[in-house]
Motif scaffolding. Sequence first.
Motif, PDB file in Angstrom:
ATOM      1  N   PHE A 172     -14.875   9.404  29.955  1.00 14.38           N
ATOM      2  CA  PHE A 172     -15.313  10.011  31.215  1.00 14.38           C
ATOM      3  C   PHE A 172     -16.798   9.721  31.434  1.00 14.38           C
ATOM      4  CE2 PHE A 172     -16.956  13.464  33.804  1.00 14.38           C
ATOM      5  CZ  PHE A 172     -15.970  13.686  34.748  1.00 14.38           C
ATOM      6  N   THR A 173     -17.609   9.931  30.394  1.00 11.53           N
ATOM      7  CA  THR A 173     -19.060   9.705  30.471  1.00 11.53           C
ATOM      8  C   THR A 173     -19.372   8.236  30.719  1.00 11.53           C
ATOM      9  OG1 THR A 173     -19.371  11.526  28.912  1.00 11.53           O
ATOM     10  CG2 THR A 173     -21.254  10.080  29.272  1.00 11.53           C
ATOM     11  N   LEU A 174     -18.648   7.352  30.029  1.00  8.69           N
ATOM     12  CA  LEU A 174     -18.857   5.909  30.179  1.00  8.69           C
ATOM     13  C   LEU A 174     -18.691   5.478  31.633  1.00  8.69           C
ATOM     14  CD1 LEU A 174     -19.121   3.005  28.906  1.00  8.69           C
ATOM     15  CD2 LEU A 174     -16.633   3.038  28.697  1.00  8.69           C
ATOM     16  N   VAL A 175     -17.617   5.914  32.262  1.00  7.81           N
ATOM     17  CA  VAL A 175     -17.351   5.531  33.654  1.00  7.81           C
ATOM     18  C   VAL A 175     -18.381   6.158  34.593  1.00  7.81           C
ATOM     19  CG1 VAL A 175     -15.657   5.620  35.528  1.00  7.81           C
ATOM     20  CG2 VAL A 175     -14.904   5.157  33.213  1.00  7.81           C
ATOM     21  N   MET A 176     -18.773   7.403  34.307  1.00 11.19           N
ATOM     22  CA  MET A 176     -19.810   8.066  35.116  1.00 11.19           C
ATOM     23  C   MET A 176     -21.122   7.269  35.074  1.00 11.19           C
ATOM     24  SD  MET A 176     -19.068  11.171  36.562  1.00 11.19           S
ATOM     25  CE  MET A 176     -20.550  12.158  36.470  1.00 11.19           C
ATOM     26  N   VAL A 177     -21.519   6.829  33.878  1.00 15.24           N
ATOM     27  CA  VAL A 177     -22.780   6.087  33.715  1.00 15.24           C
ATOM     28  C   VAL A 177     -22.690   4.710  34.370  1.00 15.24           C
ATOM     29  CG1 VAL A 177     -24.312   5.019  32.001  1.00 15.24           C
ATOM     30  CG2 VAL A 177     -23.495   7.352  31.649  1.00 15.24           C
ATOM     31  N   ILE A 178     -21.545   4.040  34.233  1.00 17.24           N
ATOM     32  CA  ILE A 178     -21.355   2.736  34.893  1.00 17.24           C
ATOM     33  C   ILE A 178     -21.486   2.897  36.408  1.00 17.24           C
ATOM     34  CG2 ILE A 178     -19.669   0.919  35.431  1.00 17.24           C
ATOM     35  CD1 ILE A 178     -18.587   1.299  32.547  1.00 17.24           C
ATOM     36  N   MET A 179     -20.825   3.906  36.946  1.00 16.46           N
ATOM     37  CA  MET A 179     -20.867   4.153  38.390  1.00 16.46           C
ATOM     38  C   MET A 179     -22.286   4.475  38.855  1.00 16.46           C
ATOM     39  SD  MET A 179     -19.159   4.320  41.203  1.00 16.46           S
ATOM     40  CE  MET A 179     -18.976   5.145  42.779  1.00 16.46           C
ATOM     41  N   SER A 180     -22.988   5.318  38.097  1.00 14.62           N
ATOM     42  CA  SER A 180     -24.353   5.696  38.492  1.00 14.62           C
ATOM     43  C   SER A 180     -25.291   4.488  38.447  1.00 14.62           C
ATOM     44  CB  SER A 180     -24.882   6.813  37.589  1.00 14.62           C
ATOM     45  OG  SER A 180     -25.000   6.362  36.255  1.00 14.62           O
ATOM     46  N   GLY A 181     -25.118   3.620  37.440  1.00 14.83           N
ATOM     47  CA  GLY A 181     -25.941   2.413  37.352  1.00 14.83           C
ATOM     48  C   GLY A 181     -25.725   1.498  38.547  1.00 14.83           C
ATOM     49  N   LEU A 182     -24.471   1.343  38.951  1.00 16.33           N
ATOM     50  CA  LEU A 182     -24.154   0.497  40.111  1.00 16.33           C
ATOM     51  C   LEU A 182     -24.682   1.108  41.409  1.00 16.33           C
ATOM     52  CD1 LEU A 182     -20.519  -0.619  39.187  1.00 16.33           C
ATOM     53  CD2 LEU A 182     -22.569  -2.043  39.207  1.00 16.33           C
ATOM     54  N   ARG A 183     -24.587   2.445  41.505  1.00 12.29           N
ATOM     55  CA  ARG A 183     -25.084   3.107  42.728  1.00 12.29           C
ATOM     56  C   ARG A 183     -26.605   3.023  42.823  1.00 12.29           C
ATOM     57  NH1 ARG A 183     -21.845   8.655  43.986  1.00 12.29           N
ATOM     58  NH2 ARG A 183     -22.967   8.444  45.965  1.00 12.29           N
ATOM     59  N   GLU A 184     -27.289   3.057  41.689  1.00 12.35           N
ATOM     60  CA  GLU A 184     -28.746   2.881  41.694  1.00 12.35           C
ATOM     61  C   GLU A 184     -29.113   1.461  42.130  1.00 12.35           C
ATOM     62  OE1 GLU A 184     -30.284   4.055  37.891  1.00 12.35           O
ATOM     63  OE2 GLU A 184     -30.211   6.194  38.367  1.00 12.35           O
ATOM     64  N   LYS A 185     -28.333   0.485  41.681  1.00 13.50           N
ATOM     65  CA  LYS A 185     -28.559  -0.906  42.094  1.00 13.50           C
ATOM     66  C   LYS A 185     -28.294  -1.077  43.592  1.00 13.50           C
ATOM     67  CE  LYS A 185     -29.418  -2.973  38.083  1.00 13.50           C
ATOM     68  NZ  LYS A 185     -30.686  -3.676  37.835  1.00 13.50           N
ATOM     69  N   LEU A 186     -27.278  -0.378  44.094  1.00 10.89           N
ATOM     70  CA  LEU A 186     -26.922  -0.493  45.514  1.00 10.89           C
ATOM     71  C   LEU A 186     -28.034   0.016  46.436  1.00 10.89           C
ATOM     72  CD1 LEU A 186     -23.157   0.548  45.497  1.00 10.89           C
ATOM     73  CD2 LEU A 186     -24.080  -1.650  46.258  1.00 10.89           C
ATOM     74  N   GLN A 187     -28.864   0.918  45.910  1.00 12.27           N
ATOM     75  CA  GLN A 187     -29.976   1.437  46.715  1.00 12.27           C
ATOM     76  C   GLN A 187     -31.020   0.363  46.996  1.00 12.27           C
ATOM     77  OE1 GLN A 187     -31.502   4.908  44.705  1.00 12.27           O
ATOM     78  NE2 GLN A 187     -29.609   6.071  44.985  1.00 12.27           N
ATOM     79  N   CYS A 188     -31.028  -0.684  46.153  1.00 10.79           N
ATOM     80  CA  CYS A 188     -31.979  -1.787  46.333  1.00 10.79           C
ATOM     81  C   CYS A 188     -31.381  -2.940  47.153  1.00 10.79           C
ATOM     82  CB  CYS A 188     -32.422  -2.318  44.973  1.00 10.79           C
ATOM     83  SG  CYS A 188     -33.090  -1.063  43.882  1.00 10.79           S
ATOM     84  N   VAL A 189     -30.112  -2.773  47.550  1.00  9.89           N
ATOM     85  CA  VAL A 189     -29.419  -3.836  48.288  1.00  9.89           C
ATOM     86  C   VAL A 189     -29.254  -3.417  49.744  1.00  9.89           C
ATOM     87  CG1 VAL A 189     -27.256  -5.146  48.455  1.00  9.89           C
ATOM     88  CG2 VAL A 189     -28.167  -4.536  46.217  1.00  9.89           C
ATOM     89  N   LYS A 190     -29.410  -4.375  50.633  1.00  9.99           N
ATOM     90  CA  LYS A 190     -29.218  -4.088  52.054  1.00  9.99           C
ATOM     91  C   LYS A 190     -27.724  -4.105  52.353  1.00  9.99           C
ATOM     92  CE  LYS A 190     -31.041  -5.265  56.583  1.00  9.99           C
ATOM     93  NZ  LYS A 190     -31.863  -6.220  57.364  1.00  9.99           N
ATOM     94  N   VAL A 191     -27.200  -2.944  52.771  1.00 10.93           N
ATOM     95  CA  VAL A 191     -25.770  -2.795  53.076  1.00 10.93           C
ATOM     96  C   VAL A 191     -25.619  -2.546  54.568  1.00 10.93           C
ATOM     97  CG1 VAL A 191     -23.684  -1.459  52.570  1.00 10.93           C
ATOM     98  CG2 VAL A 191     -25.392  -1.814  50.789  1.00 10.93           C
TER      99      VAL A 191
END
Length: 201
Positions: free
Chosen positions: A154-173
């Motif tokens: 559960f923690t592993l998937v939460m951390v993976i998701m949070s890392g990707l969402r932090e990266k998405l903040q630097c991307v123009k969507v």
Amino acid sequence: MSTFIAIILAAVLTNNFITVKTYGICPFLGVSKKTSSALGMGVAVTLVMVIATAVTYPLYNYVMKTAWWDFQFLEIILFIFIIASLVQMLEKIIQKVSPSLYKAMGIYLPLITTNCAVLGVCELVIGDMSTILKGAAMNTGWAILYALFAGIGFTLVMVIMSGLREKLQCVKVSKSLAGFPISMITAAFICMAFTVFTYIV
């Protein structure tokens, strides 16, 4: 040894509570904006899972099943009561020890009480796990081990998701995908990636 490895792989990868069973989606999407809060939530959920399983498994098998009058029909009510009590204690501890983490978790911390991942692990270990146990008999030790690694998964998937969402903040969507839609697409790709592990156990 094979049972030990099978339990770990099943709990973390092949039967992951978020990506496979889709339990605990609420904190998965709500607390995964920052890695620190996602990790804190994952640790909190893991702790509750382990303690709840350590209490509910013996209670069910050595008290509820062996009592002279059958009250197994009360299992879900009792399990929720135990989980709620544990979450209340954990909430008070986090509030005292780490106010910043307590604030970051917000409403999602008390919502662990109704997190179906926690209740799910308590119910799964008293159910049929013959495919995972490889013929071994379920006992309190195996139940706690499964709960621990289910929490780690559960923690592993939460951390993976949070890392990707932090990266998405630097991307123009694009406007149509910004915010929740891109988070859902990211979650879908994570779930698809975890299907690779389906045939391990």
